[in-house]
Design a protein around this motif. Structure first.
Motif, mmCIF file in Angstrom:
data_model
loop_
_atom_site.group_PDB
_atom_site.id
_atom_site.type_symbol
_atom_site.label_atom_id
_atom_site.label_comp_id
_atom_site.label_asym_id
_atom_site.label_seq_id
_atom_site.Cartn_x
_atom_site.Cartn_y
_atom_site.Cartn_z
ATOM 1 N N LEU A 34 8.722 125.990 -11.548
ATOM 2 C CA LEU A 34 9.138 125.742 -12.929
ATOM 3 C C LEU A 34 9.644 127.013 -13.594
ATOM 4 N N TYR A 35 8.866 128.099 -13.539
ATOM 5 C CA TYR A 35 9.352 129.295 -14.223
ATOM 6 C C TYR A 35 10.437 130.004 -13.449
ATOM 7 N N ALA A 36 10.553 129.781 -12.153
ATOM 8 C CA ALA A 36 11.691 130.329 -11.408
ATOM 9 C C ALA A 36 12.978 129.622 -11.824
ATOM 10 N N VAL A 69 19.229 133.499 -16.629
ATOM 11 C CA VAL A 69 20.150 134.492 -16.073
ATOM 12 C C VAL A 69 21.565 133.929 -16.015
ATOM 13 N N ARG A 70 21.705 132.677 -15.602
ATOM 14 C CA ARG A 70 23.047 132.053 -15.560
ATOM 15 C C ARG A 70 23.639 131.935 -16.962
ATOM 16 N N GLY A 71 22.797 131.590 -17.930
ATOM 17 C CA GLY A 71 23.272 131.449 -19.298
ATOM 18 C C GLY A 71 23.682 132.768 -19.924
ATOM 19 N N ALA A 72 23.109 133.853 -19.426
ATOM 20 C CA ALA A 72 23.427 135.169 -19.974
ATOM 21 C C ALA A 72 24.812 135.642 -19.551
ATOM 22 N N GLY A 73 25.336 135.093 -18.468
ATOM 23 C CA GLY A 73 26.672 135.473 -18.016
ATOM 24 C C GLY A 73 26.750 136.934 -17.654
ATOM 25 N N ARG A 74 27.683 137.633 -18.292
ATOM 26 C CA ARG A 74 27.881 139.044 -17.949
ATOM 27 C C ARG A 74 26.851 139.962 -18.607
ATOM 28 N N HIS A 75 26.000 139.433 -19.449
ATOM 29 C CA HIS A 75 24.967 140.228 -20.125
ATOM 30 C C HIS A 75 23.605 140.024 -19.474
ATOM 31 N N GLN A 76 23.560 140.016 -18.149
ATOM 32 C CA GLN A 76 22.311 139.752 -17.440
ATOM 33 C C GLN A 76 21.273 140.851 -17.644
ATOM 34 N N ASP A 77 21.714 142.047 -18.002
ATOM 35 C CA ASP A 77 20.759 143.124 -18.241
ATOM 36 C C ASP A 77 19.936 142.884 -19.510
ATOM 37 N N ARG A 78 20.379 141.963 -20.355
ATOM 38 C CA ARG A 78 19.666 141.672 -21.600
ATOM 39 C C ARG A 78 18.600 140.597 -21.433
ATOM 40 N N VAL A 79 18.558 139.977 -20.270
ATOM 41 C CA VAL A 79 17.593 138.912 -20.014
ATOM 42 C C VAL A 79 16.163 139.433 -20.103
ATOM 43 N N VAL A 80 15.957 140.684 -19.768
ATOM 44 C CA VAL A 80 14.608 141.259 -19.775
ATOM 45 C C VAL A 80 13.992 141.217 -21.174
ATOM 46 N N TYR A 81 14.807 141.223 -22.210
ATOM 47 C CA TYR A 81 14.297 141.197 -23.578
ATOM 48 C C TYR A 81 13.737 139.823 -23.952
ATOM 49 N N VAL A 82 14.047 138.816 -23.168
ATOM 50 C CA VAL A 82 13.446 137.492 -23.334
ATOM 51 C C VAL A 82 12.383 137.265 -22.269
ATOM 52 N N ARG A 83 12.659 137.744 -21.060
ATOM 53 C CA ARG A 83 11.776 137.499 -19.920
ATOM 54 C C ARG A 83 10.382 138.105 -20.131
ATOM 55 N N VAL A 84 10.300 139.338 -20.576
ATOM 56 C CA VAL A 84 8.999 140.017 -20.690
ATOM 57 C C VAL A 84 8.116 139.384 -21.765
ATOM 58 N N PRO A 85 8.596 139.200 -23.010
ATOM 59 C CA PRO A 85 7.696 138.578 -23.989
ATOM 60 C C PRO A 85 7.350 137.128 -23.631
ATOM 61 N N ALA A 86 8.282 136.409 -23.017
ATOM 62 C CA ALA A 86 7.978 135.036 -22.616
ATOM 63 C C ALA A 86 6.908 135.020 -21.530
ATOM 64 N N ALA A 87 7.011 135.913 -20.561
ATOM 65 C CA ALA A 87 6.018 135.962 -19.485
ATOM 66 C C ALA A 87 4.642 136.338 -20.032
ATOM 67 N N LEU A 88 4.587 137.319 -20.915
ATOM 68 C CA LEU A 88 3.303 137.716 -21.494
ATOM 69 C C LEU A 88 2.705 136.605 -22.351
ATOM 70 N N SER A 89 3.536 135.941 -23.127
ATOM 71 C CA SER A 89 3.059 134.850 -23.962
ATOM 72 C C SER A 89 2.548 133.689 -23.116
ATOM 73 N N LEU A 90 3.276 133.353 -22.055
ATOM 74 C CA LEU A 90 2.835 132.260 -21.187
ATOM 75 C C LEU A 90 1.568 132.628 -20.414
ATOM 76 N N LEU A 91 1.443 133.889 -20.050
ATOM 77 C CA LEU A 91 0.218 134.326 -19.380
ATOM 78 C C LEU A 91 -0.986 134.186 -20.316
ATOM 79 N N LEU A 92 -0.818 134.586 -21.559
ATOM 80 C CA LEU A 92 -1.891 134.424 -22.536
ATOM 81 C C LEU A 92 -2.204 132.950 -22.777
ATOM 82 N N LEU A 93 -1.175 132.119 -22.813
ATOM 83 C CA LEU A 93 -1.394 130.683 -22.982
ATOM 84 C C LEU A 93 -2.163 130.117 -21.796
#
Length: 151
Positions: free
Chosen positions: A57-59, A66-90
């Protein structure tokens, strides 16, 4: 060559992992003494739930991000990290966040259990807010460092 805090093979380098294993063994013995079958079943069930349900599911969500980010894939980390931490806490605090064990928690601790959802939401907002601030600061720094283009 990376610098080492402790010389290779020093007694402290052996003592720290040995203490960690001793604490883990003590916790495991205490945990399994109560209800060894329930604990073993919980571990096996958690492994299957993670590997067969949550990981795909999370993969898939990450791949879509990443696909939605298109050419700005380096910016995905700004969503990936807080989402992963929030889901881990959940995941860790889900019984209290959902209110499933509120009565048991209140009777065992004498504290109200109705604050976990609010605190998790506030922490999630703080994680995403901090990530957004970091993104804006790095974006501003990158635009300042970029030389102006000549026309």
């Amino acid at each position: 060559m990376p610098s080492r805090l402790l010389p290779l093979g020093s007694p402290l380098q052996l003592l720290l992992p040995a203490c960690s294993f001793a604490v883990a063994a003590y916790a495991g013995i205490r945990l399994f003494a109560e209800d060894w079958f329930g604990v073993a079943l919980w571990f096996v069930g958690a492994a299957f739930l993670h590997d067969l349900v949550l990981l795909p599911l999370y993969a898939a969500l990450d791949r879509a991000l990443v696909r939605g980010a298109g050419r700005h894939q380096d910016r995905v980390v700004y969503v990936r990290v807080p989402a992963a931490l929030s889901l881990l806490l959940l995941l860790v605090w889900f019984p209290l966040i959902s209110g499933q064990v509120a009565g048991r928690y209140a009777s065992a601790t004498g504290l109200p259990a109705d604050r976990f959802l609010t605190r998790w939401l506030l922490l999630t907002a703080a994680l995403f807010g901090g990530s957004a601030i970091l993104f804006v600061l790095r974006l501003r720094r990158a635009t300042k460092e970029r030389p102006p283009t000549a026309h």
